[in-house]
Design an enzyme around this catalytic site. Sequence first.
Site, PDB file in Angstrom:
ATOM      1  N   GLU A 236       0.871  -1.244  -0.069  1.00  0.00           N
ATOM      2  CA  GLU A 236      -0.179   0.236  -0.311  1.00  0.00           C
ATOM      3  C   GLU A 236       1.035   1.024   0.121  1.00  0.00           C
ATOM      4  OE1 GLU A 236      -0.546  -2.722   1.947  1.00  0.00           O
ATOM      5  OE2 GLU A 236      -2.680  -3.231   1.226  1.00  0.00           O
TER       6      GLU A 236
ATOM      7  N   HIS B 116     -11.277  -4.051   9.078  1.00  0.00           N
ATOM      8  CA  HIS B 116     -11.874  -4.042   7.701  1.00  0.00           C
ATOM      9  C   HIS B 116     -13.295  -3.426   7.781  1.00  0.00           C
ATOM     10  CE1 HIS B 116      -9.041  -7.404   7.166  1.00  0.00           C
ATOM     11  NE2 HIS B 116      -9.277  -7.035   5.897  1.00  0.00           N
TER      12      HIS B 116
END
Lengths: 326, 321
Positions: A61, A130
């Site tokens: 990322e 999440h």
Amino acid sequence: MSERILTCSAALAEALHEEMRRDESIFILGEDLVAHGGVFGQFKGIPEAFPGRIIDSPISETGIAGCGVGAAMTGMRPFIDFHFSDFLTCGMDELCNQAAKIRYMSGGQVKLPMVVWCPDGAGLRAAAQHSQSLEAWFVHTPGLKVVVPSEPADVKGLIKAAIWDDNPVMFFQHKKLFAKEGPVPEEEYVIELGRAAVKKEGRDVSLLCYGAAYYLCLEAASTLREDAIDAEIVDLRTLKPLDMDTVARSIRKTHRAVIVHEACLTGGFGAELAARIQDELFDELDAPVKRVGAKDVPIPFSPSMEDFVLPSVADVLEAARAVTYR
Amino acid sequence: MSSDKQTLLEIYRTMVTVRRFETMAGEYFAAGQIPGFIHLSIGQEGSSVGVCSCLRKDDYVVTTHRGHGHMIAKGADLKRMTAELFGKKTGYCKGKGGSMHIADFSIGILGANGVVAGGLPIITGAGLSIKLRKTDQVAVAFFGDGAANRGPVHEAMNMAAIWKLPVLFVCENNQYASTTPMHYACSAGDLYTRAAAYDMPGEKINGNDVLAVREATASAVARARAGEGPTFLENVTYRLKGHYEGDPQKYRTTEEIEIWRQKDPIEHFGRMLAQKKYLTKKHAAQIREAVQAELSEALAFAQNSPFPEPGDAMADLYSNP
């Protein structure tokens, strides 16, 4: 304008098809994109239509976000897919220290046309890493723009504006809304960033919301009607820049405001908006501004606890009744 | 790669310019005319000038907090650089960046960076952009032995390798990450060996030998332009000044500094040019004088320039608000 029904996912994919056909500098970079057209099917058909312009990255990322910055500075319009908004923590330096600041630090020498597309939100029993709604962090970073759409038509119009904006734009789409359907105009259109929408007119209380919270407000508004409370729903759509004019117009009419978001309450965007309302519209208010948000804990896994932590229609009703003294 | 007299003398002159610029910056910092803090690369000119001597104007460079040398060698304007150090409106960044954030996008300098290793993912993105636009540019990241230990380096190098991007990862191993010695902080000792993990050529070079740097860079650039992917260069060098101006430097001895002073890259190259009879003492003095004149002009420009209006702080954030 003729319309048809699309999901949020399909609206996003359609916008990308149209704009990628229009301009070769647009490309998509992220994890797990090509095989399935994105983990949520959000890029359906794009790998086939634009081979080489939707690129699978390793799980990196930091690298993905940095690549967006480097590509945006050198003539491309990167569309960065962040997989889950929770992983933004792994790209924070690239987004907040680099993307947000490079134009400013260089005295305005360069443009950074870059979309950071982030699936966010809770309700999928996906637990604390999440499920977050992190938009307030980025609103707090000068140099970024922040968009949180709710309905499919907004997704399509706003993503186009984000793609063509010459600044880094954080674009948050709620995972639970990907399959949500709604009317989308047949003709091409763009929704300017910084324009809120009054989605339902009302006289008694302004429900100020964005993203998934819009649907909580929609449901709450129809129940409130039974209590003879006529709620107005303002979907902010863009948090930065913020359309304070539309907010003010609504409050001047209703004199009451409830701010609703899925993010946890403390330090959330509601705090900023409430502060601005009391500062700019104090004399218009007939009641204190109420905020509705998630409880201040990480999102728990087990359904009984997750549902308890997230804001509900009942919470919106309670707040609306409180500010209307019913 | 050309190595005629004219080219070599230009390289020498650039090295002298970097040295004199930074010497001047140190003096005016000490005199309180340059705000904040500055990091000098004195002693590392063999690397900065050697690498940039192989680049075209349209090639990209990202540099670090210790970036004056890379910028000058890439062709930055001394007046605007000096003005930026002084915090003036006429500086590269209109006074918004300072020494650590100078950039000149018109000559491919994508910026110095205040975050150690901050430039590496960016250079991989520039490399990806080059590949997507199908040009033959190259993208070069300068970083230090300190940055080499940060996670973004791994991600940036791996991505550049799998996509065979035209990128040079130039590690200027100057022995210290701020106060922390390289031999303490880097598990394997050498850094260039890490390139093997990315199936990338890695080479250890005497960074104080500008021609050795130039030779290694030229072949890495040729590889990159030919689409053969990234290269890792470890230029072993030494910063003769502290991490920042005013650094008490308790982490190293004066004896150690003296050893490296004997390996000064500019003196080393000057001796070599003299042996080749390319450079006489008189010519060397002329070069120093010409550089000094250019720097005096840059200094006067900076000193005579206005500070930004306080309200200028509100400009340049968004290209369309």
